[in-house]
Design an enzyme around this catalytic site. Structure first.
Site, short mmCIF file in Angstrom:
data_model
loop_
_atom_site.label_atom_id
_atom_site.label_comp_id
_atom_site.label_asym_id
_atom_site.label_seq_id
_atom_site.Cartn_x
_atom_site.Cartn_y
_atom_site.Cartn_z
N SER A 290 6.81 9.67 12.01
CA SER A 290 5.70 9.41 11.08
C SER A 290 6.21 9.50 9.65
O SER A 290 6.68 10.55 9.21
CB SER A 290 4.58 10.44 11.29
OG SER A 290 3.74 10.45 10.16
N ARG B 115 -8.77 12.78 11.67
CA ARG B 115 -7.33 12.53 11.85
C ARG B 115 -6.56 13.86 11.96
O ARG B 115 -6.91 14.84 11.28
CB ARG B 115 -6.78 11.71 10.66
CG ARG B 115 -7.65 10.51 10.28
CD ARG B 115 -7.28 9.23 10.97
NE ARG B 115 -5.95 8.74 10.77
CZ ARG B 115 -5.60 7.80 9.90
NH1 ARG B 115 -6.49 7.28 9.08
NH2 ARG B 115 -4.35 7.38 9.85
N GLN C 277 4.32 9.40 7.06
CA GLN C 277 3.43 10.26 6.28
C GLN C 277 3.87 11.72 6.38
O GLN C 277 3.93 12.43 5.38
CB GLN C 277 2.00 10.11 6.76
CG GLN C 277 1.41 8.75 6.48
CD GLN C 277 -0.02 8.62 6.96
OE1 GLN C 277 -0.64 9.60 7.36
NE2 GLN C 277 -0.54 7.41 6.92
N ARG D 218 -7.89 -3.02 9.34
CA ARG D 218 -6.96 -3.90 10.04
C ARG D 218 -7.59 -4.50 11.30
O ARG D 218 -7.29 -5.62 11.68
CB ARG D 218 -5.67 -3.15 10.39
CG ARG D 218 -4.93 -2.66 9.16
CD ARG D 218 -3.49 -2.34 9.44
NE ARG D 218 -2.92 -1.46 8.44
CZ ARG D 218 -2.55 -1.83 7.22
NH1 ARG D 218 -2.71 -3.09 6.84
NH2 ARG D 218 -2.03 -0.96 6.37
N ASP E 146 1.51 -0.48 11.98
CA ASP E 146 0.21 -0.95 11.45
C ASP E 146 -0.13 -2.36 11.91
O ASP E 146 -1.20 -2.87 11.60
CB ASP E 146 0.24 -0.92 9.91
CG ASP E 146 0.20 0.50 9.38
OD1 ASP E 146 -0.24 1.41 10.12
OD2 ASP E 146 0.64 0.72 8.24
N LYS F 75 0.84 -1.21 0.00
CA LYS F 75 0.00 0.00 0.00
C LYS F 75 0.87 1.26 0.00
O LYS F 75 0.66 2.17 -0.80
CB LYS F 75 -0.91 -0.04 1.23
CG LYS F 75 -1.63 1.23 1.57
CD LYS F 75 -2.73 0.98 2.58
CE LYS F 75 -2.31 1.16 4.03
NZ LYS F 75 -2.13 2.53 4.47
N SER F 76 1.84 1.31 0.91
CA SER F 76 2.68 2.52 1.01
C SER F 76 3.44 2.76 -0.29
O SER F 76 3.57 3.89 -0.76
CB SER F 76 3.69 2.37 2.15
OG SER F 76 3.05 2.42 3.38
C1 S3P Z 1 2.21 5.10 6.15
C2 S3P Z 1 2.71 5.49 7.36
C3 S3P Z 1 2.11 5.12 8.65
C4 S3P Z 1 1.15 3.95 8.52
C5 S3P Z 1 0.24 4.08 7.32
C6 S3P Z 1 1.04 4.20 6.03
C7 S3P Z 1 2.86 5.55 4.92
O1 S3P Z 1 1.39 6.23 9.18
O2 S3P Z 1 0.38 3.83 9.69
O3 S3P Z 1 -0.62 2.94 7.20
O4 S3P Z 1 2.58 5.00 3.82
O5 S3P Z 1 3.68 6.48 5.00
P1 S3P Z 1 2.10 7.37 10.09
O6 S3P Z 1 3.09 8.06 9.28
O7 S3P Z 1 0.98 8.28 10.50
O8 S3P Z 1 2.68 6.62 11.26
#
Ligand code: S3P
Length: 448
Positions: free
Chosen positions: A169, A121, A171, A402, A329, A21-22
């Site tokens: 994080s 969020r 993200q 999840r 996750d 996914k990422s």
């Molecule tokens: C992700 C980062 C994580 C993870 C999310 C996907 C990403 O979140 O929980 O499912 O693809 O960068 P956070 O950066 O908020 O920890």
């Protein structure tokens, strides 16, 4: 739709996983920022990636999806046009935060929004540093979506920054790295612990200079890490040709299912094994699990390999510190392993779990409690007294893919069937979850 999981059948055989996914999010978005045609095989075709593809269309980027192969015809960030309507990021904070970074670099007007779940969020964590970099950006009251970015004159670059992230994080880091592509010099981001580094690896493969080093000057935190990005001038990104690995976060459900179901022996092929993602393997090892890794290789810039998992007795353990972000996750699935392990398992320094698709500490406590698991809710984590057979019952998904998949594992391995309500959300990240587990021998039935 509800799904009921029935106990009793060992899991055997081999499974292939959907694309990560990422990596799917990043590969699609970065390809749209590049110049030239990118080809992404084993792209994750699921609820969570659709809003990103639709957003790319709204920005004027052309793409085709045939099966699981995505072709993106990028013409550079300067070709993006301002979308006429808000970009709907669905339920995905990753889509919103990555798009916010890319749009900050593009300097065009856009509004980013999503489902009521996404509107809960926290977005201040990207908006504050972006504003410090000079991005004209605003949130709704309370620091949440919708987020509005105003246009910036093309000649005006963003401010190079040194920014310390309060929480590790990927993200947030990725959002700021993308924005920093439009800065007038290098930007350094310091994280309290190294989060997943897919953005850094992918940007490097596209020709951007991105360095990472253990962060000096933080005696309080030995895990701190600094990432420095130097934007290319002029800003040009090379297109991508990638075969995306299977999603380790989807593998997590199969790993836990096999470990806790007597008689199981399964193989998972072509799983992404980036060490910033595989903390679950370390946590399970500390509970006594021995998981074989075979055919370890690097493909498309990411470590991949095959896993073999056999049913094994587990004992309680403690998870905290830098391990938390490496399995951020995986805690719902991990909680099921903890419920089946002998003794107490404790998770600390994991308050971030409260800001995921659900408040995962509260939701796990409610639903595992309903299944008779002794669960203690703590401000920054939880503890589980494992070893008693999980009772059957009907539990809620809390709109969290999840959580839904994890609660079904409790039914597969426990003594009695478990029904999870409102499971359509599983298609967000692992649309064939029931099919893959069914192929391995698990008994799962959908109704309603
Ligand atoms: C992700 C980062 C994580 C993870 C999310 C996907 C990403 O979140 O929980 O499912 O693809 O960068 P956070 O950066 O908020 O920890």
């Amino acid at each position: 739709m509800n799904i009921t999981a029935y106990p009793g059948k060992p899991l055997t055989g081999a499974a292939f996983l959907p694309g990560d996914k990422s990596l799917s999010h990043r590969a699609a978005l970065f390809s749209a920022m590049a110049r030239g045609e990118s080809c992404l095989e084993n792209f994750l075709v699921a609820g969570v990636t659709r809003p990103l593809l639709d957003a790319l269309s709204a920005l004027g980027v052309s793409w085709d999806l045939v099966g699981t192969t995505l072709t993106v015809r990028g013409q550079g960030l300067e070709s993006w046009r301002s979308p006429q309507i808000p970009l709907d990021c669905g339920n995905s904070a990753t889509v919103l935060r990555l798009l916010a970074g890319a749009l900050s670099a593009a300097g065009i007007r856009a509004v980013l929004d999503g489902t009521p779940g996404l509107r809960r969020r926290p977005m201040g964590r990207i908006v504050e540093p972006l504003a410090q970099m000079g991005v004209p950006i605003q949130t709704a009251e309370g620091g949440t979506a919708p987020i509005e970015l105003s246009a910036r004159p093309a000649s005006q670059s963003l401010r190079p920054t040194i920014y310390r992230l309060p929480v590790a994080s990927a993200q947030v880091k990725s959002c700021l790295l993308l924005a920093a592509l439009a800065a007038g010099g290098p930007t350094t981001l310091i994280e309290p612990g190294p989060s997943r580094d897919h953005t850094e690896r992918m940007l490097r493969s596209m020709g951007v200079k991105v360095g990472a080093q253990a962060s000096p000057g933080d005696p309080e935190n030995p895990y701190a890490q600094a990432v420095t990005i130097t934007p290319p001038s002029p800003l040009r990104l090379a297109p991508l040709r990638l075969v995306l690995p299977g999603d380790f976060s989807s593998a997590a459900f199969l790993i836990v299912a096999a470990l806790i179901t007597p008689g199981s022996d399964i193989r998972i092929k072509n799983a992404g094994l980036n060490p910033t993602r595989t903390g679950l393997l370390d946590a399970l090892a500390s509970m006594g699990a021995q998981i074989e890794i075979n055919n370890l290789a690097e493909r498309s810039g990411e470590p991949v390999g095959d896993l073999r998992i056999q049913h094994q007795p587990l004992h309680g353990a403690t998870v905290d510190g830098a391990l938390v972000v490496r399995m951020i996750d995986e805690f719902p699935a991990f909680a099921i392993a903890a419920a089946c392990a002998q003794g107490v398992t404790t998770v600390r320094q994991a308050a971030e779990l409260r800001y995921k698709e659900s408040d995962r500490i509260t939701a796990l406590g409610q639903e595992l409690g309903a299944l008779g698991v002794a669960f203690q809710d703590m401000p920054d984590g939880f503890s589980i007294q494992g070893g008693e057979p999980v009772q059957g019952g009907t539990v809620a998904s809390h709109g969290d893919h999840r959580l839904a998949m994890s609660l079904l594992l409790a039914g597969i391995a426990g003594g009695k069937p478990v029904t999870v309500q409102d499971t359509d959300i599983i298609s967000e990240s692992f649309p064939d979850f029931v099919g893959v587990l069914g192929e391995l021998g698990a008994e799962l039935h959908a109704s309603g």
